[in-house]
Design a protein around this motif. Sequence first.
Motif, PDB file in Angstrom:
ATOM      1  N   THR A   1      12.630  42.602 -75.737  1.00 41.39           N
ATOM      2  CA  THR A   1      12.812  43.453 -76.906  1.00 41.39           C
ATOM      3  C   THR A   1      13.090  44.868 -76.388  1.00 41.39           C
ATOM      4  OG1 THR A   1      10.406  43.715 -76.999  1.00 41.39           O
ATOM      5  CG2 THR A   1      11.390  42.079 -78.468  1.00 41.39           C
ATOM      6  N   LEU A   2      13.299  45.817 -77.301  1.00 39.72           N
ATOM      7  CA  LEU A   2      13.739  47.141 -76.894  1.00 39.72           C
ATOM      8  C   LEU A   2      12.830  48.249 -77.405  1.00 39.72           C
ATOM      9  CD1 LEU A   2      17.574  46.749 -77.563  1.00 39.72           C
ATOM     10  CD2 LEU A   2      16.427  46.671 -75.344  1.00 39.72           C
ATOM     11  N   ASP A   3      12.881  49.360 -76.685  1.00 34.81           N
ATOM     12  CA  ASP A   3      12.165  50.583 -77.043  1.00 34.81           C
ATOM     13  C   ASP A   3      13.208  51.593 -77.525  1.00 34.81           C
ATOM     14  OD1 ASP A   3      10.253  52.684 -77.150  1.00 34.81           O
ATOM     15  OD2 ASP A   3      10.798  53.295 -75.108  1.00 34.81           O
ATOM     16  N   ALA A   4      13.113  52.016 -78.777  1.00 38.95           N
ATOM     17  CA  ALA A   4      14.087  52.946 -79.344  1.00 38.95           C
ATOM     18  C   ALA A   4      13.661  54.389 -79.116  1.00 38.95           C
ATOM     19  CB  ALA A   4      14.248  52.686 -80.840  1.00 38.95           C
ATOM     20  N   ASP A   5      14.600  55.299 -79.270  1.00 40.54           N
ATOM     21  CA  ASP A   5      14.299  56.729 -79.277  1.00 40.54           C
ATOM     22  C   ASP A   5      13.709  57.062 -80.643  1.00 40.54           C
ATOM     23  OD1 ASP A   5      14.354  59.531 -79.540  1.00 40.54           O
ATOM     24  OD2 ASP A   5      16.133  59.714 -78.283  1.00 40.54           O
ATOM     25  N   LEU A   6      12.477  57.511 -80.674  1.00 34.30           N
ATOM     26  CA  LEU A   6      11.779  57.767 -81.931  1.00 34.30           C
ATOM     27  C   LEU A   6      12.547  58.731 -82.824  1.00 34.30           C
ATOM     28  CD1 LEU A   6       9.244  57.502 -83.723  1.00 34.30           C
ATOM     29  CD2 LEU A   6       8.207  59.341 -82.379  1.00 34.30           C
ATOM     30  N   ARG A   7      13.170  59.738 -82.223  1.00 34.12           N
ATOM     31  CA  ARG A   7      13.862  60.754 -83.017  1.00 34.12           C
ATOM     32  C   ARG A   7      15.201  60.269 -83.569  1.00 34.12           C
ATOM     33  NH1 ARG A   7      14.833  65.238 -79.036  1.00 34.12           N
ATOM     34  NH2 ARG A   7      15.145  63.393 -77.711  1.00 34.12           N
ATOM     35  N   LYS A   8      15.696  59.144 -83.049  1.00 32.02           N
ATOM     36  CA  LYS A   8      16.996  58.631 -83.483  1.00 32.02           C
ATOM     37  C   LYS A   8      16.897  57.206 -83.990  1.00 32.02           C
ATOM     38  CE  LYS A   8      19.272  61.378 -79.863  1.00 32.02           C
ATOM     39  NZ  LYS A   8      20.133  61.329 -78.649  1.00 32.02           N
ATOM     40  N   ILE A   9      15.738  56.844 -84.450  1.00 33.80           N
ATOM     41  CA  ILE A   9      15.497  55.438 -84.758  1.00 33.80           C
ATOM     42  C   ILE A   9      16.398  54.920 -85.869  1.00 33.80           C
ATOM     43  CG2 ILE A   9      13.613  55.862 -86.396  1.00 33.80           C
ATOM     44  CD1 ILE A   9      12.274  53.353 -85.080  1.00 33.80           C
ATOM     45  N   ASN A  10      16.787  55.763 -86.806  1.00 31.95           N
ATOM     46  CA  ASN A  10      17.680  55.315 -87.872  1.00 31.95           C
ATOM     47  C   ASN A  10      19.076  54.989 -87.350  1.00 31.95           C
ATOM     48  OD1 ASN A  10      15.954  55.394 -90.094  1.00 31.95           O
ATOM     49  ND2 ASN A  10      16.220  57.590 -90.320  1.00 31.95           N
ATOM     50  N   ARG A  11      19.450  55.644 -86.247  1.00 32.98           N
ATOM     51  CA  ARG A  11      20.795  55.446 -85.700  1.00 32.98           C
ATOM     52  C   ARG A  11      20.853  54.371 -84.631  1.00 32.98           C
ATOM     53  NH1 ARG A  11      22.626  60.998 -83.560  1.00 32.98           N
ATOM     54  NH2 ARG A  11      20.431  61.550 -83.667  1.00 32.98           N
ATOM     55  N   ASN A  12      19.829  54.299 -83.781  1.00 31.97           N
ATOM     56  CA  ASN A  12      19.948  53.366 -82.657  1.00 31.97           C
ATOM     57  C   ASN A  12      19.064  52.140 -82.760  1.00 31.97           C
ATOM     58  OD1 ASN A  12      17.396  54.201 -81.943  1.00 31.97           O
ATOM     59  ND2 ASN A  12      18.009  55.315 -80.113  1.00 31.97           N
ATOM     60  N   ALA A  13      18.374  51.972 -83.885  1.00 33.96           N
ATOM     61  CA  ALA A  13      17.620  50.736 -84.069  1.00 33.96           C
ATOM     62  C   ALA A  13      18.593  49.584 -84.251  1.00 33.96           C
ATOM     63  CB  ALA A  13      16.706  50.851 -85.289  1.00 33.96           C
ATOM     64  N   PRO A  14      18.399  48.487 -83.537  1.00 36.49           N
ATOM     65  CA  PRO A  14      19.306  47.345 -83.682  1.00 36.49           C
ATOM     66  C   PRO A  14      19.298  46.818 -85.104  1.00 36.49           C
ATOM     67  CG  PRO A  14      17.911  47.120 -81.744  1.00 36.49           C
ATOM     68  CD  PRO A  14      17.372  48.276 -82.539  1.00 36.49           C
ATOM     69  N   GLY A  15      20.407  46.206 -85.492  1.00 35.71           N
ATOM     70  CA  GLY A  15      20.502  45.666 -86.840  1.00 35.71           C
ATOM     71  C   GLY A  15      19.465  44.590 -87.094  1.00 35.71           C
ATOM     72  N   ASP A  16      19.170  43.801 -86.090  1.00 39.96           N
ATOM     73  CA  ASP A  16      18.144  42.766 -86.190  1.00 39.96           C
ATOM     74  C   ASP A  16      16.833  43.370 -85.710  1.00 39.96           C
ATOM     75  OD1 ASP A  16      16.444  40.623 -86.020  1.00 39.96           O
ATOM     76  OD2 ASP A  16      17.910  39.287 -85.100  1.00 39.96           O
ATOM     77  N   SER A  17      15.882  43.533 -86.607  1.00 44.48           N
ATOM     78  CA  SER A  17      14.630  44.218 -86.264  1.00 44.48           C
ATOM     79  C   SER A  17      13.816  43.467 -85.217  1.00 44.48           C
ATOM     80  CB  SER A  17      13.781  44.424 -87.530  1.00 44.48           C
ATOM     81  OG  SER A  17      13.439  43.179 -88.107  1.00 44.48           O
ATOM     82  N   THR A  18      14.130  42.195 -84.965  1.00 42.48           N
ATOM     83  CA  THR A  18      13.375  41.453 -83.955  1.00 42.48           C
ATOM     84  C   THR A  18      13.633  41.993 -82.557  1.00 42.48           C
ATOM     85  OG1 THR A  18      15.141  39.802 -83.724  1.00 42.48           O
ATOM     86  CG2 THR A  18      13.420  39.341 -85.337  1.00 42.48           C
ATOM     87  N   PHE A  19      14.701  42.777 -82.366  1.00 42.40           N
ATOM     88  CA  PHE A  19      14.981  43.367 -81.068  1.00 42.40           C
ATOM     89  C   PHE A  19      14.130  44.601 -80.792  1.00 42.40           C
ATOM     90  CE2 PHE A  19      18.992  41.072 -81.635  1.00 42.40           C
ATOM     91  CZ  PHE A  19      19.122  40.475 -80.406  1.00 42.40           C
ATOM     92  N   LEU A  20      13.537  45.164 -81.825  1.00 48.25           N
ATOM     93  CA  LEU A  20      12.862  46.451 -81.700  1.00 48.25           C
ATOM     94  C   LEU A  20      11.350  46.262 -81.693  1.00 48.25           C
ATOM     95  CD1 LEU A  20      13.308  49.497 -81.549  1.00 48.25           C
ATOM     96  CD2 LEU A  20      13.227  49.563 -84.028  1.00 48.25           C
ATOM     97  N   ALA A  21      10.707  46.667 -80.597  1.00 51.20           N
ATOM     98  CA  ALA A  21       9.256  46.529 -80.484  1.00 51.20           C
ATOM     99  C   ALA A  21       8.551  47.874 -80.477  1.00 51.20           C
ATOM    100  CB  ALA A  21       8.897  45.768 -79.213  1.00 51.20           C
ATOM    101  N   MET A  22       9.214  48.891 -79.930  1.00 51.88           N
ATOM    102  CA  MET A  22       8.588  50.195 -79.774  1.00 51.88           C
ATOM    103  C   MET A  22       9.574  51.312 -80.082  1.00 51.88           C
ATOM    104  SD  MET A  22       6.453  49.560 -76.231  1.00 51.88           S
ATOM    105  CE  MET A  22       6.114  51.320 -76.093  1.00 51.88           C
ATOM    106  N   ALA A  23       9.019  52.509 -80.297  1.00 52.94           N
ATOM    107  CA  ALA A  23       9.823  53.715 -80.460  1.00 52.94           C
ATOM    108  C   ALA A  23       9.081  54.834 -79.745  1.00 52.94           C
ATOM    109  CB  ALA A  23      10.027  54.051 -81.931  1.00 52.94           C
ATOM    110  N   SER A  24       9.755  55.448 -78.759  1.00 51.37           N
ATOM    111  CA  SER A  24       9.092  56.433 -77.911  1.00 51.37           C
ATOM    112  C   SER A  24       9.820  57.767 -77.929  1.00 51.37           C
ATOM    113  CB  SER A  24       9.011  55.921 -76.465  1.00 51.37           C
ATOM    114  OG  SER A  24       8.299  54.708 -76.384  1.00 51.37           O
ATOM    115  N   CYS A  25       9.090  58.793 -77.506  1.00 49.10           N
ATOM    116  CA  CYS A  25       9.662  60.131 -77.436  1.00 49.10           C
ATOM    117  C   CYS A  25       8.783  60.976 -76.523  1.00 49.10           C
ATOM    118  CB  CYS A  25       9.719  60.759 -78.833  1.00 49.10           C
ATOM    119  SG  CYS A  25      10.328  62.454 -78.872  1.00 49.10           S
ATOM    120  N   LYS A  26       9.394  61.918 -75.823  1.00 48.52           N
ATOM    121  CA  LYS A  26       8.620  62.853 -75.030  1.00 48.52           C
ATOM    122  C   LYS A  26       7.797  63.744 -75.957  1.00 48.52           C
ATOM    123  CE  LYS A  26       9.023  66.099 -71.159  1.00 48.52           C
ATOM    124  NZ  LYS A  26       9.958  66.782 -70.242  1.00 48.52           N
TER     125      LYS A  26
END
Length: 277
Positions: free
Chosen positions: A163-188
């Motif tokens: 699964t993937l870790d998204a950029d928390l600040r860009k989650i609306n743009r880079n979250a995969p279309g299938d939510s099963t790919f997304l497990a985490m969202a991180s940011c500095k």
Amino acid sequence: MKILAKAPFGLLIVFLLLHPFAGKAQNMPLANAFSHNDYQHKLPLFDAIDNGYTYIEADVYVHKNRLVVTHVLPLIHHHRTLEGLYLQPLAEYISANNGQIYPGYNHPVTLMIDIKSDPAKTYALLRPLLEKYRSMLNGPVRVVLSGNKPYGLVKADTAKLVTLDADLRKINRNAPGDSTFLAMASCKYSKLLKWKGTGALSMRDKQRLTAYVDQAHLYGAKVRLWHSPDSPVVWNQLLQCGVDLINTDKLSRLRNFLEQKAPVTEHSKSVISPVSQ
């Protein structure tokens, strides 16, 4: 422990000489504990497990057609491979402990692989390696890719091993279309907050952080802020704002904080989590 009978000889010697918890009861698994740059500890993986961590991070770099665990170009630690340091020991540990990492813990422990080299080249080496350990994936272990993420390759791969870790600040743009790919969202941490734990966190910062957390939770992603201050005051505030994972290099310090603070969740009596799910 049964794992010692199967462990590589070098790992066995190091374990016996340095492991302070050998033969003792394990700590209770902590749902909010994230071992940042885990490979930098005296005993990678095992120190985290003995402190109850359920999220463990390993930076990975391609070097001479191997996946080496390191943060920068692997000139010194080129012998520390992802398989030797994490995948094989995890498989042996699980095999020796009735298919689990923590007894009675029915949730996966997450191994975050932070890709530091070319994403396509890294995934080309990682994919067959994970296939080798398929039996433990999507069961006692879950793999999340961060850093230089191969979004397209992961989405096109029908094996569903990561699964993937998204950029928390860009989650609306880079979250995969299938939510099963997304497990985490991180940011500095400093990209969202400048607060170091002195005084009170402003209402504006609270609302901003909470808004990002709520958005990530809509996608089913656990939130982590990396390089956050290793301070109980900061940890407490992050948890209050809904941040799921506390990122730390101070394994025992965070363990003590969570054990003293947290009630047992209703999901599993063996899990400590101060965050309502």
